[in-house]
Design a protein around this motif. Structure first.
Motif, PDB file in Angstrom:
ATOM      1  N   ARG A  88       1.557  -4.739  -9.789  1.00 39.36           N
ATOM      2  CA  ARG A  88       2.660  -4.932 -10.729  1.00 39.36           C
ATOM      3  C   ARG A  88       3.624  -3.766 -10.630  1.00 39.36           C
ATOM      4  O   ARG A  88       3.217  -2.610 -10.555  1.00 39.36           O
TER       5      ARG A  88
ATOM      6  N   ASN B 284       6.341   0.673 -15.110  1.00 37.16           N
ATOM      7  CA  ASN B 284       4.930   0.333 -15.262  1.00 37.16           C
ATOM      8  C   ASN B 284       4.427  -0.146 -13.888  1.00 37.16           C
ATOM      9  O   ASN B 284       4.862  -1.166 -13.380  1.00 37.16           O
TER      10      ASN B 284
ATOM     11  N   LYS C 295       1.073  -0.935 -11.533  1.00 36.37           N
ATOM     12  CA  LYS C 295      -0.369  -1.183 -11.449  1.00 36.37           C
ATOM     13  C   LYS C 295      -0.724  -1.385  -9.985  1.00 36.37           C
ATOM     14  O   LYS C 295      -0.123  -2.217  -9.299  1.00 36.37           O
ATOM     15  N   ARG C 296      -1.725  -0.610  -9.514  1.00 32.70           N
ATOM     16  CA  ARG C 296      -2.070  -0.646  -8.091  1.00 32.70           C
ATOM     17  C   ARG C 296      -3.585  -0.742  -7.902  1.00 32.70           C
ATOM     18  O   ARG C 296      -4.346  -0.188  -8.682  1.00 32.70           O
TER      19      ARG C 296
ATOM     20  N   GLU D  82      -5.363   1.525 -10.735  1.00 33.56           N
ATOM     21  CA  GLU D  82      -4.564   2.546 -11.403  1.00 33.56           C
ATOM     22  C   GLU D  82      -3.357   1.904 -12.073  1.00 33.56           C
ATOM     23  O   GLU D  82      -2.659   1.097 -11.462  1.00 33.56           O
ATOM     24  N   GLU D  83      -3.126   2.263 -13.319  1.00 30.90           N
ATOM     25  CA  GLU D  83      -1.913   1.829 -14.008  1.00 30.90           C
ATOM     26  C   GLU D  83      -1.155   3.070 -14.469  1.00 30.90           C
ATOM     27  O   GLU D  83      -1.706   3.915 -15.175  1.00 30.90           O
ATOM     28  N   ASN D  84       0.116   3.172 -14.029  1.00 32.11           N
ATOM     29  CA  ASN D  84       0.932   4.347 -14.334  1.00 32.11           C
ATOM     30  C   ASN D  84       2.149   3.970 -15.162  1.00 32.11           C
ATOM     31  O   ASN D  84       2.720   2.885 -15.001  1.00 32.11           O
TER      32      ASN D  84
ATOM     33  N   GLU E 224      -1.362   8.039 -16.695  1.00 29.28           N
ATOM     34  CA  GLU E 224      -2.118   7.159 -15.812  1.00 29.28           C
ATOM     35  C   GLU E 224      -3.423   6.739 -16.472  1.00 29.28           C
ATOM     36  O   GLU E 224      -4.128   7.555 -17.049  1.00 29.28           O
ATOM     37  N   ASP E 225      -3.704   5.455 -16.376  1.00 30.91           N
ATOM     38  CA  ASP E 225      -4.958   4.909 -16.875  1.00 30.91           C
ATOM     39  C   ASP E 225      -5.665   4.263 -15.694  1.00 30.91           C
ATOM     40  O   ASP E 225      -5.188   3.258 -15.150  1.00 30.91           O
ATOM     41  N   SER E 226      -6.786   4.847 -15.253  1.00 32.03           N
ATOM     42  CA  SER E 226      -7.458   4.405 -14.034  1.00 32.03           C
ATOM     43  C   SER E 226      -8.887   3.972 -14.307  1.00 32.03           C
ATOM     44  O   SER E 226      -9.544   4.471 -15.216  1.00 32.03           O
TER      45      SER E 226
END
Length: 244
Positions: free
Chosen positions: A104, A128, A130-131, A143-145, A222-224
């Motif tokens: 995303r 935003n 998301k990877r 990972e979401e940054n 970052e929420d990983s």
């Protein structure tokens, strides 16, 4: 192996270090069976209780694992991230190939929790991202940054399959000073299990990070989520002083 019985270092601790040394040199390979308690006791001239103490601690630390009726084996080596080292560099340090799939990428009005965490204004927008991160084609992390647009304009034009830290430092000239992390075990969602290819009940390692620059800017949040069977995070803790 040799245990110095005259040394002030306890015999079990010497044995632990000897086993770790053999693992690091490759003499004891991943998933290989190590000598039994009796074999180690007889060859080293120490009690089985001493051997058991060393092996038990190595099992508790994740270096070894036991299989009932079969023996004690060398655990699979995990990817080990140390402090500010990026995921890409961590994978490369292991001799593996990092890959990234962008799930995303959108520019949104900063959610209330992100406004508070990054100390933004009410009208600020964030990217935003998301990877899904891979090591040798195996999915390892999600990972979401959240990155404020005002700090990194046109970030959506960058190649986000590359290291995000490299983009921030080379394209935007930021110098990352330190990370503010929260590390905890977590339960994988249905989506997490599908993306990471893990079985139900497998825990994930959750790391939430605020990245600070040398100019005291909160650059990103970052929420990983990492596969706990593939990844670990090493942290250095200092006693109220900046490391030299």
């Amino acid at each position: 192996m040799y245990i110095d019985k005259k040394s002030p270092i306890p015999a079990y601790y010497q044995l632990k270090n000897k086993i770790i040394e053999k693992i690091n040199t490759g003499e004891y390979a991943e998933n290989s069976l190590i000598p039994s308690e009796r074999e180690l006791s007889d060859s080293l001239g120490i009690s089985r209780m001493t051997v058991r103490q060393a092996l038990t601690q190595l099992v508790q630390e994740g270096t070894l694992y036991r299989e009932k009726g079969k023996g004690t084996f060398v655990s699979k080596s995990k990817l080990a991230q140390r402090n500010i080292t990026s995921f890409s560099q961590t994978v490369k340090n292991k001799g593996m190939l990092p890959m990234t799939k962008v799930l995303r990428l959108e520019k949104i009005k900063a959610p209330d929790n992100i406004l508070k965490i990054l100390e933004l204004d009410d009208n600020d927008w964030v990217y935003n991202i998301k990877r899904l991160r891979f090591a040798n084609n195996k999915p390892v992390a999600i990972e979401e940054n959240f990155i404020p647009e005002k700090y990194c304009p046109n970030l959506d034009n960058c190649n986000l399959t590359e290291s995000l830290y490299t983009i921030l430092t080379e394209e935007y000239s930021y110098k990352i000073d330190y990370l503010e992390n929260v590390i905890e075990a977590g339960k994988a969602s249905v989506e997490d299990k599908e993306l990471l290819k893990i079985a139900s009940g497998t825990p994930v390692l959750k790391i939430s990070s605020v990245v600070h620059t040398d100019s005291n800017l909160k650059l990103l949040y970052e929420d990983s989520k990492y596969r706990s069977d593939e990844y670990k995070y090493n942290v250095f803790v200092y006693n109220n002083k900046t490391p030299q």
